[in-house]
Design a protein around this motif. Structure first.
Motif, PDB file in Angstrom:
ATOM      1  N   LEU A 112       1.039  -1.277   0.071  1.00  0.00           N
ATOM      2  CA  LEU A 112       0.133  -0.007  -0.093  1.00  0.00           C
ATOM      3  C   LEU A 112       0.877   1.491  -0.092  1.00  0.00           C
ATOM      4  O   LEU A 112       0.533   2.288  -0.736  1.00  0.00           O
ATOM      5  CB  LEU A 112      -1.025  -0.047   1.264  1.00  0.00           C
ATOM      6  CG  LEU A 112      -1.909  -1.031   1.165  1.00  0.00           C
ATOM      7  CD1 LEU A 112      -2.779  -0.841   2.550  1.00  0.00           C
ATOM      8  CD2 LEU A 112      -2.911  -0.854   0.049  1.00  0.00           C
ATOM      9  N   TYR A 155      -3.378   2.758   8.297  1.00  0.00           N
ATOM     10  CA  TYR A 155      -4.202   2.555   9.196  1.00  0.00           C
ATOM     11  C   TYR A 155      -4.267   1.046   9.485  1.00  0.00           C
ATOM     12  O   TYR A 155      -4.592   0.326   8.610  1.00  0.00           O
ATOM     13  CB  TYR A 155      -5.656   2.871   9.114  1.00  0.00           C
ATOM     14  CG  TYR A 155      -6.444   2.616   9.981  1.00  0.00           C
ATOM     15  CD1 TYR A 155      -6.539   3.072  11.567  1.00  0.00           C
ATOM     16  CD2 TYR A 155      -7.685   1.852   9.626  1.00  0.00           C
ATOM     17  CE1 TYR A 155      -7.433   2.588  12.406  1.00  0.00           C
ATOM     18  CE2 TYR A 155      -8.803   1.014  10.490  1.00  0.00           C
ATOM     19  CZ  TYR A 155      -8.535   1.528  12.062  1.00  0.00           C
ATOM     20  OH  TYR A 155      -9.398   1.359  12.785  1.00  0.00           O
ATOM     21  N   GLU A 185      -6.704  -6.694   7.538  1.00  0.00           N
ATOM     22  CA  GLU A 185      -6.381  -5.989   6.476  1.00  0.00           C
ATOM     23  C   GLU A 185      -5.983  -4.411   6.840  1.00  0.00           C
ATOM     24  O   GLU A 185      -6.716  -3.902   7.737  1.00  0.00           O
ATOM     25  CB  GLU A 185      -7.287  -5.967   5.699  1.00  0.00           C
ATOM     26  CG  GLU A 185      -7.655  -7.194   4.670  1.00  0.00           C
ATOM     27  CD  GLU A 185      -6.507  -7.611   3.703  1.00  0.00           C
ATOM     28  OE1 GLU A 185      -5.981  -6.525   2.910  1.00  0.00           O
ATOM     29  OE2 GLU A 185      -5.923  -8.721   3.943  1.00  0.00           O
ATOM     30  N   GLN A 197      -5.160  -0.353   5.872  1.00  0.00           N
ATOM     31  CA  GLN A 197      -5.928   0.782   4.717  1.00  0.00           C
ATOM     32  C   GLN A 197      -5.164   2.062   4.821  1.00  0.00           C
ATOM     33  O   GLN A 197      -4.726   2.512   5.967  1.00  0.00           O
ATOM     34  CB  GLN A 197      -7.260   1.084   5.335  1.00  0.00           C
ATOM     35  CG  GLN A 197      -8.179   1.716   4.457  1.00  0.00           C
ATOM     36  CD  GLN A 197      -9.641   1.778   5.058  1.00  0.00           C
ATOM     37  OE1 GLN A 197      -9.949   1.350   5.890  1.00  0.00           O
ATOM     38  NE2 GLN A 197     -10.598   2.482   4.257  1.00  0.00           N
ATOM     39  N   ASN A 208      -9.255  10.797   2.818  1.00  0.00           N
ATOM     40  CA  ASN A 208     -10.228  10.142   3.459  1.00  0.00           C
ATOM     41  C   ASN A 208     -10.304   9.716   5.020  1.00  0.00           C
ATOM     42  O   ASN A 208     -10.650   9.022   5.476  1.00  0.00           O
ATOM     43  CB  ASN A 208     -10.109   8.494   2.784  1.00  0.00           C
ATOM     44  CG  ASN A 208      -8.839   7.622   3.063  1.00  0.00           C
ATOM     45  OD1 ASN A 208      -7.989   8.498   3.827  1.00  0.00           O
ATOM     46  ND2 ASN A 208      -8.680   6.753   2.898  1.00  0.00           N
ATOM     47  N   VAL A 248     -12.145   7.094   7.390  1.00  0.00           N
ATOM     48  CA  VAL A 248     -11.501   5.985   8.112  1.00  0.00           C
ATOM     49  C   VAL A 248     -11.163   6.100   9.718  1.00  0.00           C
ATOM     50  O   VAL A 248     -11.329   5.126  10.270  1.00  0.00           O
ATOM     51  CB  VAL A 248     -10.171   5.766   7.230  1.00  0.00           C
ATOM     52  CG1 VAL A 248      -9.145   4.555   7.987  1.00  0.00           C
ATOM     53  CG2 VAL A 248     -10.353   5.591   5.847  1.00  0.00           C
TER      54      VAL A 248
END
Length: 345
Positions: free
Chosen positions: A148, A272, A318, A320, A326, A330
């Motif tokens: 990511l 995150y 998972e 993020q 965002n 989030v």
């Protein structure tokens, strides 16, 4: 005669009362569970100096308590030797399960074997313990964290020269981050010009490394950091020594300071990790193992990771990406941080 009758009546009443009193405890115990053994979980952590770990521990302890378990916390104060001693102490206390955040990934082999010999399951939490007979591993997918980071940086900059300022080399998560980054940039023009490992998560060292990059003219196009605190030290160094240019910087954990830096435009993004869910799940797994459930029943999946000792059952959560665009959805809507904390002036 009357006196004799009165004496007999009193004797009858006394004996009857005595029988009732002696019978009552039996009735009380017939439905009691007070004789059941209380579940005790040992939680061994290398340090509680970081905001992140304090949050993990609070959630873990609250969840364990809700499940009817007590938790004995052992803080090793960043010492490998102390962590080994504390784990042996937990073994002597005959805890039902031990959850470990290791200081050094390959430093607990013999101690963990002693725990397992006593029939105590061991859960490796967030950081993988290598070369040891652990029961299971629960973590956020750290290789995915690296992927990511790399994908987001590719969208943030056209620069081809990236630099890594990570945490300690002994933390296996740093290896996984590098693997994830490597997967993404493998067939691109981007190259990692250097990697610095911050020994002991000492942020003075990561700050000094950022200063060295500026003062020696080795300024990269982007910097991948081992966590948000490392990213904060890098941002601080660049703000002092190289304020005229913004260098994309990223970290992980969504610490409050990082979130504030993101909305201020100082840090480009963080990753995150669902810490609340991770800590809750770990506590639930620990209680299930303490109650005699098998690891296979607890993990309920086929995923395995080789830790050098064997293929260890693993639970992945998972991660993020969090950007300025965002962060409200989030971080704030999830309750991880409040609006007031993030947008504090």
């Amino acid at each position: 005669m009357k006196k004799l009758m009165i004496v007999n009546v009193l004797l009858f009443l006394f004996v009857s009362c005595g029988k009732q009193k002696s019978a009552s405890p039996v009735a009380a115990n017939s439905g009691s569970r007070s004789d059941e053994k209380k579940i005790v979980i040992g939680f061994s952590i290398d340090t509680l100096a970081l905001e992140r770990w304090q949050r993990d521990l609070d959630v873990f302890m609250n969840t364990a308590k809700e499940q009817g378990a007590d938790v004995i916390v052992q803080n090793a104060g960043n010492s490998v030797d102390e962590q080994n001693r504390q784990l042996l102490y937990l073994a002597d206390r005959k805890v039902d399960v031990v959850v470990v955040v290791p200081k050094k990934r390959d430093s607990l082999t013999e101690t963990i074997q002693k725990l397992r010999t006593k029939g105590i399951p061991v859960i490796s939490y967030d950081r993988l313990i290598t070369d040891a007979n652990i029961s299971m591993y629960i973590t956020v997918d750290t290789e995915k964290v690296g992927e990511l980071m790399a994908k987001q940086l590719l969208s943030e900059t056209d620069g081809r020269n990236w630099y890594c300022i990570l945490g300690p080399d002994e933390d296996y998560n740093m290896t996984l981050i590098k693997q994830g980054v490597g997967k993404v940039i493998n067939n691109t023009p981007v190259r990692i010009t250097g990697t610095f490992y911050t020994a002991g998560w000492n942020y003075d060292l990561s700050y000094q490394e950022a200063v060295n990059l500026v003062t020696t003219g080795r300024i990269p196009d982007a910097i991948i950091c081992g966590n948000d605190s490392v990213a904060g030290s890098v941002i601080q160094a660049f703000s002092v020594y190289y304020p005229e240019r913004h260098i994309p910087v990223c970290g992980q954990d969504a610490d409050i300071a990082a979130c504030q830096n993101i909305v201020r435009g100082l840090q480009d993004f963080t990753v995150y990790k669902p810490i609340t869910k991770l800590a809750e799940k770990a506590a639930e797994c620990a209680v299930l193992l303490a109650r005699g459930n098998s690891v296979e029943d607890v993990v309920q999946g086929q995923d395995r990771i080789n830790n050098g000792y064997g293929n260890i059952p693993v639970i992945w959560l998972e991660p993020q990406i969090v950007t300025k665009a965002n962060i409200d959805d989030v971080i704030i809507k999830s309750g991880f941080h409040t609006y007031g904390e993030v947008y504090r002036k």
